[in-house]
Design a protein around this motif. Structure first.
Motif, PDB file in Angstrom:
ATOM      1  N   SER A  96       0.854  -1.192   0.000  1.00 31.04           N
ATOM      2  CA  SER A  96       0.000   0.000   0.000  1.00 31.04           C
ATOM      3  C   SER A  96       0.886   1.237   0.000  1.00 31.04           C
ATOM      4  CB  SER A  96      -0.929  -0.001   1.212  1.00 31.04           C
ATOM      5  OG  SER A  96      -0.194  -0.114   2.410  1.00 31.04           O
ATOM      6  N   VAL A  97       0.589   2.153  -0.904  1.00 32.87           N
ATOM      7  CA  VAL A  97       1.432   3.341  -1.111  1.00 32.87           C
ATOM      8  C   VAL A  97       0.566   4.601  -1.050  1.00 32.87           C
ATOM      9  CG1 VAL A  97       3.047   4.504  -2.665  1.00 32.87           C
ATOM     10  CG2 VAL A  97       2.964   1.996  -2.604  1.00 32.87           C
ATOM     11  N   LEU A 111       4.562   3.522 -11.943  1.00 30.60           N
ATOM     12  CA  LEU A 111       4.785   2.580 -10.842  1.00 30.60           C
ATOM     13  C   LEU A 111       3.920   1.337 -11.021  1.00 30.60           C
ATOM     14  CD1 LEU A 111       6.022   1.872  -8.087  1.00 30.60           C
ATOM     15  CD2 LEU A 111       4.143   3.142  -7.014  1.00 30.60           C
ATOM     16  N   PHE A 112       2.650   1.527 -11.328  1.00 31.33           N
ATOM     17  CA  PHE A 112       1.737   0.398 -11.521  1.00 31.33           C
ATOM     18  C   PHE A 112       2.193  -0.480 -12.679  1.00 31.33           C
ATOM     19  CE2 PHE A 112      -2.090  -1.321 -13.631  1.00 31.33           C
ATOM     20  CZ  PHE A 112      -2.537  -2.156 -12.619  1.00 31.33           C
ATOM     21  N   ASN A 113       2.568   0.140 -13.787  1.00 31.09           N
ATOM     22  CA  ASN A 113       3.007  -0.629 -14.957  1.00 31.09           C
ATOM     23  C   ASN A 113       4.283  -1.409 -14.672  1.00 31.09           C
ATOM     24  OD1 ASN A 113       0.855   0.282 -16.460  1.00 31.09           O
ATOM     25  ND2 ASN A 113       1.988   1.931 -17.451  1.00 31.09           N
ATOM     26  N   THR A 123      -0.391  -7.212  -5.731  1.00 32.23           N
ATOM     27  CA  THR A 123      -1.545  -6.313  -5.673  1.00 32.23           C
ATOM     28  C   THR A 123      -1.084  -5.011  -5.022  1.00 32.23           C
ATOM     29  OG1 THR A 123      -2.244  -7.318  -3.580  1.00 32.23           O
ATOM     30  CG2 THR A 123      -3.269  -8.128  -5.603  1.00 32.23           C
ATOM     31  N   LEU A 124      -1.722  -3.922  -5.407  1.00 31.93           N
ATOM     32  CA  LEU A 124      -1.254  -2.601  -4.997  1.00 31.93           C
ATOM     33  C   LEU A 124      -2.426  -1.741  -4.570  1.00 31.93           C
ATOM     34  CD1 LEU A 124       1.219  -0.595  -5.002  1.00 31.93           C
ATOM     35  CD2 LEU A 124       0.532   0.015  -7.320  1.00 31.93           C
ATOM     36  N   ASP A 125      -2.297  -1.079  -3.428  1.00 28.99           N
ATOM     37  CA  ASP A 125      -3.241  -0.040  -3.003  1.00 28.99           C
ATOM     38  C   ASP A 125      -2.537   1.303  -3.141  1.00 28.99           C
ATOM     39  OD1 ASP A 125      -5.197  -1.827  -2.336  1.00 28.99           O
ATOM     40  OD2 ASP A 125      -4.911  -1.683  -0.175  1.00 28.99           O
ATOM     41  N   ILE A 126      -3.211   2.283  -3.739  1.00 29.10           N
ATOM     42  CA  ILE A 126      -2.667   3.638  -3.807  1.00 29.10           C
ATOM     43  C   ILE A 126      -3.685   4.593  -3.184  1.00 29.10           C
ATOM     44  CG2 ILE A 126      -2.017   5.558  -5.303  1.00 29.10           C
ATOM     45  CD1 ILE A 126      -0.726   3.618  -7.186  1.00 29.10           C
ATOM     46  N   SER A 282       9.039  -5.907   3.974  1.00 28.10           N
ATOM     47  CA  SER A 282       8.908  -7.228   3.376  1.00 28.10           C
ATOM     48  C   SER A 282       9.657  -7.242   2.049  1.00 28.10           C
ATOM     49  CB  SER A 282       7.431  -7.556   3.140  1.00 28.10           C
ATOM     50  OG  SER A 282       6.896  -6.707   2.143  1.00 28.10           O
ATOM     51  N   SER A 283       9.833  -8.433   1.488  1.00 27.68           N
ATOM     52  CA  SER A 283      10.520  -8.531   0.188  1.00 27.68           C
ATOM     53  C   SER A 283       9.720  -7.794  -0.877  1.00 27.68           C
ATOM     54  CB  SER A 283      10.719  -9.998  -0.200  1.00 27.68           C
ATOM     55  OG  SER A 283       9.476 -10.687  -0.219  1.00 27.68           O
ATOM     56  N   ALA A 284       8.379  -7.858  -0.802  1.00 25.33           N
ATOM     57  CA  ALA A 284       7.542  -7.155  -1.764  1.00 25.33           C
ATOM     58  C   ALA A 284       7.708  -5.644  -1.624  1.00 25.33           C
ATOM     59  CB  ALA A 284       6.076  -7.546  -1.566  1.00 25.33           C
ATOM     60  N   THR A 285       7.672  -5.152  -0.381  1.00 27.07           N
ATOM     61  CA  THR A 285       7.818  -3.710  -0.154  1.00 27.07           C
ATOM     62  C   THR A 285       9.193  -3.226  -0.575  1.00 27.07           C
ATOM     63  OG1 THR A 285       6.289  -3.887   1.724  1.00 27.07           O
ATOM     64  CG2 THR A 285       7.606  -1.887   1.578  1.00 27.07           C
ATOM     65  N   SER A 286      10.228  -4.013  -0.296  1.00 23.97           N
ATOM     66  CA  SER A 286      11.588  -3.631  -0.697  1.00 23.97           C
ATOM     67  C   SER A 286      11.694  -3.506  -2.214  1.00 23.97           C
ATOM     68  CB  SER A 286      12.588  -4.670  -0.189  1.00 23.97           C
ATOM     69  OG  SER A 286      12.648  -4.661   1.218  1.00 23.97           O
ATOM     70  N   ALA A 287      11.019  -4.407  -2.925  1.00 23.41           N
ATOM     71  CA  ALA A 287      11.040  -4.343  -4.388  1.00 23.41           C
ATOM     72  C   ALA A 287      10.377  -3.064  -4.886  1.00 23.41           C
ATOM     73  CB  ALA A 287      10.337  -5.566  -4.975  1.00 23.41           C
ATOM     74  N   VAL A 288       9.267  -2.673  -4.259  1.00 26.38           N
ATOM     75  CA  VAL A 288       8.578  -1.448  -4.651  1.00 26.38           C
ATOM     76  C   VAL A 288       9.402  -0.217  -4.277  1.00 26.38           C
ATOM     77  CG1 VAL A 288       6.495  -0.061  -4.292  1.00 26.38           C
ATOM     78  CG2 VAL A 288       6.308  -2.531  -4.565  1.00 26.38           C
ATOM     79  N   VAL A 289      10.108  -0.269  -3.137  1.00 24.76           N
ATOM     80  CA  VAL A 289      11.017   0.821  -2.757  1.00 24.76           C
ATOM     81  C   VAL A 289      12.026   1.078  -3.868  1.00 24.76           C
ATOM     82  CG1 VAL A 289      12.937   1.439  -1.224  1.00 24.76           C
ATOM     83  CG2 VAL A 289      10.793   0.629  -0.250  1.00 24.76           C
ATOM     84  N   ASP A 290      12.607   0.016  -4.406  1.00 29.61           N
ATOM     85  CA  ASP A 290      13.605   0.167  -5.477  1.00 29.61           C
ATOM     86  C   ASP A 290      12.990   0.820  -6.712  1.00 29.61           C
ATOM     87  OD1 ASP A 290      15.539  -0.988  -3.889  1.00 29.61           O
ATOM     88  OD2 ASP A 290      15.291  -2.990  -4.736  1.00 29.61           O
ATOM     89  N   LEU A 291      11.763   0.431  -7.049  1.00 32.14           N
ATOM     90  CA  LEU A 291      11.099   1.013  -8.216  1.00 32.14           C
ATOM     91  C   LEU A 291      10.804   2.498  -7.991  1.00 32.14           C
ATOM     92  CD1 LEU A 291       8.552  -1.816  -9.156  1.00 32.14           C
ATOM     93  CD2 LEU A 291      10.742  -1.317 -10.235  1.00 32.14           C
ATOM     94  N   ILE A 292      10.337   2.842  -6.793  1.00 33.97           N
ATOM     95  CA  ILE A 292      10.023   4.253  -6.506  1.00 33.97           C
ATOM     96  C   ILE A 292      11.294   5.096  -6.491  1.00 33.97           C
ATOM     97  CG2 ILE A 292       9.153   5.846  -4.749  1.00 33.97           C
ATOM     98  CD1 ILE A 292       7.102   3.733  -3.970  1.00 33.97           C
ATOM     99  N   LYS A 293      12.370   4.585  -5.907  1.00 34.38           N
ATOM    100  CA  LYS A 293      13.633   5.329  -5.900  1.00 34.38           C
ATOM    101  C   LYS A 293      14.097   5.618  -7.322  1.00 34.38           C
ATOM    102  CE  LYS A 293      15.720   3.972  -1.478  1.00 34.38           C
ATOM    103  NZ  LYS A 293      16.862   3.269  -0.849  1.00 34.38           N
ATOM    104  N   ALA A 294      13.964   4.620  -8.196  1.00 30.80           N
ATOM    105  CA  ALA A 294      14.379   4.818  -9.588  1.00 30.80           C
ATOM    106  C   ALA A 294      13.526   5.903 -10.245  1.00 30.80           C
ATOM    107  CB  ALA A 294      14.264   3.503 -10.358  1.00 30.80           C
TER     108      ALA A 294
END
Length: 306
Positions: A96-97, A111-113, A123-126, A282-294
């Protein structure tokens, strides 16, 4: 299932224990069968791999070369298993972001794509809102991550990345100020202007700058919607006090431009990626962190820290 041949694994066990008999007991096979496997291996290579001793076996020079490769293969396979397990863990996940309104267009869509392309079963909550509400949701564990402006420094908020967004005004490209490299605050008040309300953290910075300049004026409109502010300045008369980060959607914002304020009356704003300090990622959140940082690195605003 191991990708390394059974013969290589048997060879490694004999070398590790220095005894065909002990290795056979450990592997629950007969010593004669294990010895045959070693002899077949030596025949395949055309070299003696072990010296037979009265109380066991010892690797020959050829055996030392082979065992080094086998153990490297085993280590590589273990690393591959770890990576595959990590990847398996990322196949499913929920994150959730929280995002500011100005990020709810191209930024959110990218981010979603990216998540859909890399992690199909995520799954993603925004949640879209202002800094105060988003920060509250982070602290209440209602959001895993958030990207918002001017997050206050608090011991229970961890800033994972911060970039600076220059402060100034946004005008239509037909406005008299359009095309300027910068504009003094004193000149801005010659035009009717729109301000964000206090739910948007930039309002306090703007009021402080206006107070420091000694300017006494009344805005035409105060609103909590940056989208509405940008729609209204399309009349070519009004200006809006917003930072450069509010022009992130190329198509939607094509008729607008940002003009920095001259001088240092209005400090740059900070766009931060945040999480709760006590929350392990979590591993999922860490993966999303990397995408957002990029994505934050690709924004047209200079990084302050990473």
């Amino acid at each position: 299932m191991s990708l390394i041949s059974p013969a290589a694994l048997l060879f490694d066990e004999v070398a590790r224990l220095g005894s065909i008999r002990k290795a056979a007991e450990h592997l629950n096979v007969s010593p004669s069968a294990l010895n045959r496997r070693i002899l077949n291996l030596e025949e395949d290579y055309g070299l003696k791999l072990f010296e037979r001793l009265p109380r066991g076996v010892r690797l020959t020079a050829a055996g030392e070369v082979l065992i080094a490769d086998i153990r490297k293969w085993k280590a590589d396979q273990e690393r591959s298993k770890v990576r595959l397990q990590q990847l398996q863990g990322l196949r499913r996940g929920h994150v959730s972001v929280g995002l500011m309104e100005c990020l709810a267009g191209d930024f959110a869509r990218t981010l979603f794509n990216d998540i859909q392309a890399r992690f199909r079963q995520f799954t993603l909550d925004i949640f879209v809102g202002g800094t105060a509400l988003i920060t509250e949701k982070i602290l209440n564990s209602e959001l895993d991550l958030a990207v918002c402006f001017n997050v206050p420094d608090r011991h229970n908020i961890h800033k994972l990345k911060v970039v600076e967004a220059p402060s100034g005004v946004i005008v239509s490209k037909e406005h008299p100020l359009a095309g300027r490299s910068n504009v003094p605050l004193s000149e801005c008040i010659n035009y009717p202007f729109i301000l964000p309300d206090f739910s948007i953290a930039a309002r306090r910075l703007i009021d402080s700058a206006l107070g420091a300049s000694g300017v006494q004026t009344v805005p035409s409109l105060v609103t909590n919607s940056t989208g509405l502010m940008k729609r209204l300045i399309a009349d070519n008369r009004h200006i809006a006090f917003l930072n450069a980060g509010n022009l992130m959607d190329q198509q939607r914002d094509a008729g607008l431009e940002f003009i920095p304020l001259a001088g240092r009356l209005l400090a740059p704003e900070e766009l931060s990626l945040i999480t709760r300090s006590s929350q392990g990622l979590s591993s999922a959140t860490s993966a999303v962190v990397d995408l957002i940082k990029a994505q934050m690195d690709s924004l047209p605003i200079a990084p302050k820290s990473a």
